[in-house]
Scaffold this active site. Structure first.
Site, PDB file in Angstrom:
ATOM      1  N   ASN A 239       0.836  -1.207   0.000  1.00 59.07           N
ATOM      2  CA  ASN A 239       0.000   0.000   0.000  1.00 59.07           C
ATOM      3  C   ASN A 239       0.867   1.251   0.000  1.00 59.07           C
ATOM      4  O   ASN A 239       1.887   1.320   0.686  1.00 59.07           O
ATOM      5  CB  ASN A 239      -1.021  -0.006   1.151  1.00 59.07           C
TER       6      ASN A 239
ATOM      7  N   GLU B  27       0.440   5.200   0.508  1.00 57.76           N
ATOM      8  CA  GLU B  27      -0.475   6.265   0.955  1.00 57.76           C
ATOM      9  C   GLU B  27       0.050   7.641   0.543  1.00 57.76           C
ATOM     10  O   GLU B  27       1.195   7.791   0.118  1.00 57.76           O
ATOM     11  CB  GLU B  27      -0.652   6.169   2.475  1.00 57.76           C
TER      12      GLU B  27
ATOM     13  N   CYS C 133      -4.167   0.747  -2.614  1.00 55.98           N
ATOM     14  CA  CYS C 133      -4.004  -0.512  -1.873  1.00 55.98           C
ATOM     15  C   CYS C 133      -2.890  -1.363  -2.487  1.00 55.98           C
ATOM     16  O   CYS C 133      -2.607  -1.285  -3.697  1.00 55.98           O
ATOM     17  CB  CYS C 133      -5.286  -1.330  -1.932  1.00 55.98           C
TER      18      CYS C 133
ATOM     19  N   GLU D 125      -2.913  -4.502  -3.245  1.00 55.89           N
ATOM     20  CA  GLU D 125      -3.393  -5.403  -4.302  1.00 55.89           C
ATOM     21  C   GLU D 125      -3.379  -4.702  -5.658  1.00 55.89           C
ATOM     22  O   GLU D 125      -2.915  -5.241  -6.658  1.00 55.89           O
ATOM     23  CB  GLU D 125      -4.827  -5.865  -4.003  1.00 55.89           C
TER      24      GLU D 125
ATOM     25  N   CYS E  35     -10.459  -4.797  -0.491  1.00 53.68           N
ATOM     26  CA  CYS E  35     -11.582  -3.854  -0.549  1.00 53.68           C
ATOM     27  C   CYS E  35     -12.348  -4.055  -1.862  1.00 53.68           C
ATOM     28  O   CYS E  35     -11.880  -4.746  -2.782  1.00 53.68           O
ATOM     29  CB  CYS E  35     -11.086  -2.420  -0.421  1.00 53.68           C
TER      30      CYS E  35
ATOM     31  N   CYS F   6     -10.447  -3.221  -5.129  1.00 60.80           N
ATOM     32  CA  CYS F   6      -9.439  -4.231  -5.502  1.00 60.80           C
ATOM     33  C   CYS F   6     -10.120  -5.483  -6.054  1.00 60.80           C
ATOM     34  O   CYS F   6      -9.631  -6.092  -7.013  1.00 60.80           O
ATOM     35  CB  CYS F   6      -8.560  -4.582  -4.304  1.00 60.80           C
TER      36      CYS F   6
HETATM   37  N1  THU Z   1      -5.320  -1.520   2.350  1.00 59.30           N
HETATM   38  C1  THU Z   1      -4.736  -2.312   1.413  1.00 59.30           C
HETATM   39  O1  THU Z   1      -3.655  -2.013   0.889  1.00 59.30           O
HETATM   40  N2  THU Z   1      -5.373  -3.452   1.061  1.00 59.30           N
HETATM   41  C2  THU Z   1      -6.491  -3.936   1.670  1.00 59.30           C
HETATM   42  O2  THU Z   1      -6.956  -5.018   1.336  1.00 59.30           O
HETATM   43  C3  THU Z   1      -7.142  -3.158   2.737  1.00 59.30           C
HETATM   44  C4  THU Z   1      -6.598  -1.796   2.956  1.00 59.30           C
HETATM   45  C5  THU Z   1      -4.605  -0.307   2.771  1.00 59.30           C
HETATM   46  C6  THU Z   1      -5.177   0.991   2.326  1.00 59.30           C
HETATM   47  C7  THU Z   1      -4.591   1.930   3.367  1.00 59.30           C
HETATM   48  O3  THU Z   1      -3.275   2.287   2.975  1.00 59.30           O
HETATM   49  C8  THU Z   1      -4.496   1.076   4.614  1.00 59.30           C
HETATM   50  O4  THU Z   1      -4.553  -0.273   4.176  1.00 59.30           O
HETATM   51  C9  THU Z   1      -5.599   1.322   5.638  1.00 59.30           C
HETATM   52  O5  THU Z   1      -6.838   1.213   5.054  1.00 59.30           O
END
Ligand code: THU
Length: 161
Positions: free
Chosen positions: A62, A64, A73, A75, A112, A115
């Site tokens: 991930n 940000e 994310c 994925e 999510c 994804c």
């Molecule tokens: N996140 C992912 O990378 N994948 C997931 O399946 C769930 C959420 C990340 C997004 C964000 O950077 C952090 O987790 C918190 O939501």
């Protein structure tokens, strides 16, 4: 009126050692992928690893951003990298894992909706299901044989393709 029922299926494992060696390795690759997570805001590190038919493995984590919606994310980072660089090498499986110092994770993190939609698009594109391995380092591992187990009412319209 007619009632319908849809069943979804997944396998549950209590130890990584119960998985075959390819899947075990992919889970460990997802753990490695977390090292490059850029998550200063949520402090929730997520790693993803794609197993391609050729044997190649693609990593994602991930990423940000201070403008929160600009992040992505793990994925989709891995999947879009695949789509941009190895689209003719089919994805067999994706392993996903997560870690945070903030609290204990005892069950797997599930992808999510966005994804899942991207996973579904690439399943269609390669005409082959993508196995999803949800690995919780200190807990259970869940494996599904394809995205329809997450999204039985997935949006798709053949006439748009
Ligand atoms: N996140 C992912 O990378 N994948 C997931 O399946 C769930 C959420 C990340 C997004 C964000 O950077 C952090 O987790 C918190 O939501």
């Amino acid at each position: 009126m007619t009632n319908h029922e849809i069943k979804i299926a997944f396998e549950e494992y209590t130890s990584l050692k119960e998985l075959n060696t390819t899947d075990q390795n992919l889970c460990l690759e997802a753990v490695n992928a977390m090292a490059n997570s850029h998550s200063p805001y949520s402090k929730f590190r997520v790693g993803a690893a794609l197993q391609l038919k050729s044997g190649k493995i693609i990593h994602g984590s991930n990423q940000e951003n201070v403008a929160y919606p600009s992040g992505l994310c793990a994925e989709r980072v891995a999947l879009f990298h695949w789509g941009a660089t190895y689209p003719n090498d089919p994805i067999e499986s994706i392993a996903i894992t997560a870690h945070t110092d903030g609290f204990e994770l005892l069950k797997p993190v599930t992808p999510c909706g966005s994804c899942l939609q991207v996973l579904a698009e690439y399943e269609r594109k390669q005409d082959k299901p993508i196995r999803v391995i949800l690995y919780c380092i200190d807990g259970l591992t869940w494996i599904t044989s394809g995205i329809e187990n997450f999204l039985p009412f997935l949006f798709f319209e053949d006439r748009l393709t």
